[in-house]
Motif scaffolding. Structure first.
Motif: not given
Length: 243
Positions: A107, A110-111, A205, A208, A211, A229, A232
């Motif tokens: 996460t 990805y963020s 979002a 995300m 994921i 979460h 992230a």
């Protein structure tokens, strides 16, 4: 076939229904809190509508933080009265820190990539939440940063994961399977971010959400999703603190 389709739809509608409850509560609480802030300002003798509206906007972060806490409490009470325990309903299962670390790396990566992609494409949205944090920090040094961290690292991850994965995902998954639950909860996760930051944030979002849904399906633990979460959101916190 008709009976199977009806059974599948039932779970999906239950999931969407709980999301609708969440969205409605969020709008109600934020509206009532905004009215409350404007009433406080009006009691101080301010009558200009634009000034009252601006004051409510300045206190948006407080409204969001309080709303998340209230909604979390309401969903706890709703699910507590169900047939199964909270731990079983939301899958608050034991987890390994190895699984939590692996999920958090995914996460976080990805963020970071999403932020870099937005910057490369020149996509920017007005962030009224961080503007509200600035307002609080102007009143008391560091207050806005503390409130932003509490919301992004604690309140939002806990409440959003309870609603989207603990409740919505499980309702959909119970009749339609994990794949549909991952996609469905991710779509709703993206939808809830449209008003917060527009189409770009909604798309981010949604991805995300895919994921986090996959993490939930693999680990069977809501704790892992909450931790991932929260992690992230670290880049967003970092960018705010460094500005």
């Amino acid at each position: 076939m008709f009976r199977d389709s009806k059974y599948i739809t039932k779970g999906i509608l239950k999931g969407v229904g709980f999301f609708a409850i969440y969205a409605t509560l969020m709008m109600i609480f934020q509206s009532l809190l905004s009215i409350g802030f404007m009433a406080v300002k009006a009691a101080q003798g301010v009558r200009d509508e634009s000034l009252l509206t601006a004051f409510a906007a300045d206190n948006l972060l407080g409204c969001v933080l309080i709303s998340n806490i209230l909604i979390g409490a309401i969903f706890f009470l709703i699910c507590k009265n169900g047939e199964n325990s909270i731990a079983k309903t939301w899958k608050l299962s034991p987890f390994t820190w190895k699984a939590a670390a692996a999920a958090s790396v995914c996460t976080l990566a990805y963020s970071v990539l999403f932020i870099l992609a937005k910057n490369y494409l020149g996509i920017s949205e007005p962030d009224i939440v961080t503007a509200s944090a600035d307002y609080y920090s102007a009143i008391f040094r560091g207050l806005g940063s503390i409130m932003l961290c509490l919301n992004l690292l604690v309140a939002a991850p806990i409440v959003e994961e309870i609603v989207l994965r603990g409740v919505v995902y499980n309702r959909i998954e119970s009749t339609a399977g994990s794949r549909t639950a991952i996609i469905g909860s991710a779509l709703l996760f993206g939808l809830m971010h449209i008003m917060a930051g527009g189409a770009a944030l909604a798309i981010g979002a949604f991805l995300m959400g895919l994921i986090l849904g996959y993490i939930y399906a693999r680990t069977k633990s809501l704790w892992v999703c909450i931790i991932a979460h929260s992690v992230a959101s670290l880049p967003e916190i970092y960018l705010y603190l460094m500005q």
